[in-house]
Design an enzyme around this catalytic site. Structure first.
Site, PDB file in Angstrom:
ATOM      1  N   ARG A   1     -11.715  25.682 -48.553  1.00  0.00           N
ATOM      2  CA  ARG A   1     -12.325  26.520 -49.593  1.00  0.00           C
ATOM      3  C   ARG A   1     -11.291  27.121 -50.553  1.00  0.00           C
ATOM      4  O   ARG A   1     -11.487  27.061 -51.772  1.00  0.00           O
ATOM      5  CB  ARG A   1     -13.205  27.596 -48.958  1.00  0.00           C
ATOM      6  CG  ARG A   1     -14.540  27.062 -48.445  1.00  0.00           C
ATOM      7  CD  ARG A   1     -15.357  28.152 -47.807  1.00  0.00           C
ATOM      8  NE  ARG A   1     -14.662  28.724 -46.652  1.00  0.00           N
ATOM      9  CZ  ARG A   1     -15.107  29.783 -45.964  1.00  0.00           C
ATOM     10  NH1 ARG A   1     -16.221  30.386 -46.337  1.00  0.00           N
ATOM     11  NH2 ARG A   1     -14.440  30.221 -44.925  1.00  0.00           N
TER      12      ARG A   1
ATOM     13  N   ASN B   1     -18.857  27.028 -46.915  1.00  0.00           N
ATOM     14  CA  ASN B   1     -18.922  26.225 -45.698  1.00  0.00           C
ATOM     15  C   ASN B   1     -20.363  26.157 -45.236  1.00  0.00           C
ATOM     16  O   ASN B   1     -21.077  27.179 -45.245  1.00  0.00           O
ATOM     17  CB  ASN B   1     -18.106  26.871 -44.571  1.00  0.00           C
ATOM     18  CG  ASN B   1     -16.649  26.470 -44.611  1.00  0.00           C
ATOM     19  OD1 ASN B   1     -16.266  25.557 -45.347  1.00  0.00           O
ATOM     20  ND2 ASN B   1     -15.830  27.146 -43.843  1.00  0.00           N
TER      21      ASN B   1
END
EC number: 3.6.1.7
Length: 307
Positions: A19, A37
């Site tokens: 990320r 996620n």
């Protein structure tokens, strides 16, 4: 022309800094939207100039974090939602019937090694040092998605400095779920059989007098154990590690609790210690695993091919 894509990335993409990697790419290519996620991968909503969006997707696929493994990138053209920034969102708790791949535990990275041995670093000699690029993954996770609350680290609330690192997308420890330090994280503990000279934390008034011969016998594991000692500070932790080295050099056998179980450890150069371990393990001939610090150390005792 501004376009929008929904992007799903499948593979080993959780717990490997994916990320923050996407966040940095989005800043580089002037992309707005979000990343999160989910239990079946990483989802990205990306809005930007068509050419920059293409370059964003190519780099996403071809230059992911070293510890990740991208197996599939699915693209879908979607309507613009006119985002004016890019953000990292919390994990999607839905779609629980689906799963994603979780990274294996990763060896300490070069950056963490440098910090570990830097006397000016706040994690100097902290045994559980880690970051987004290394440390435990598979053996601490309890359920997906891979967030701290879903790991064994949920019992260790982060201190202010660790929390600041954890929340900064540009920090190496952004959302590193095992992020910790001496102040807030787990510590090493130590117990040894009573009677060994110089035992840490031993009470002279209650310590049992156990002879060297008894301790070296095959039934030595039945000898009384002393009290637990904790390495809550750097000095206490260093004392435990020094005591472990002292006993290894004296031919003793240690049980070291690692992430996935226990390692029984002795000095491989000490024939008596190895023989004692073989007797206790009832392992007369089968080879033991041997650890060495460097490849050069291995070459001194083994034939090592280029591969």
């Amino acid at each position: 022309m501004i376009e929008a894509l929904d992007i799903q990335v499948k593979g080993i993409v959780q717990g490997v800094g994916f990320r923050p990697f996407v966040y940095r790419l989005a800043k580089k290519y002037l992309i707005n939207g979000w990343v999160l996620n989910a239990t079946d991968g990483v989802f990205i909503h990306a809005e930007g100039e068509a050419k920059l969006l293409d370059e964003f997707v190519i780099e996403l696929s071809e230059n992911p974090p070293a510890a990740s493994r991208v197996e599939e990138v699915a693209l879908k053209e979607v309507p613009l939602e006119d985002f004016d920034s890019f953000e990292i969102r919390f994990s999607d708790a839905g779609a629980v019937e689906k799963t994603t791949l979780v990274s294996p535990d990763l060896a300490t990275c070069d950056d963490c090694v440098r910090e570990l041995f830097n006397p000016n670093d706040r994690r100097y000699r902290y045994p559980f040092i880690n970051c987004t690029n290394c440390g435990p993954r598979f053996t601490i996770i309890e359920k997906l998605p891979y967030d701290r609350k879903s790991t064994s680290m949920k019992d260790f609330p982060m201190c202010e400095r660790c929390a600041r690192e954890y929340g900064d997308p540009l920090d190496r420890r952004f959302h590193a779920q095992p992020d910790a330090c001496f102040e807030c994280g787990p510590h090493v503990s130590w117990r040894e059989h009573e009677g060994l000279p110089g035992a840490l934390g031993a009470n002279p008034e209650t310590q049992t007098d156990v002879s060297r011969e008894t301790l070296r016998a095959a039934d030595a594991i039945a000898a009384p154990l002393g009290q637990m000692t904790w390495g809550s500070t750097r000095a206490e932790s260093d004392a435990i590690l020094a005591r472990a080295v002292e006993l290894l050099c004296a031919g003793k056998i240690l049980a070291v609790k690692g992430l996935g179980g226990f390692h029984l450890v002795c000095d491989a150069n000490n024939a008596d210690a190895v023989a004692l371990l073989r007797a206790r393990k009832r392992r007369e001939g089968k080879a033991f695993a041997v650890m060495a610090a460097t490849t050069d150390d291995v070459r001194r005792v083994c034939e090592v091919s280029d591969a």
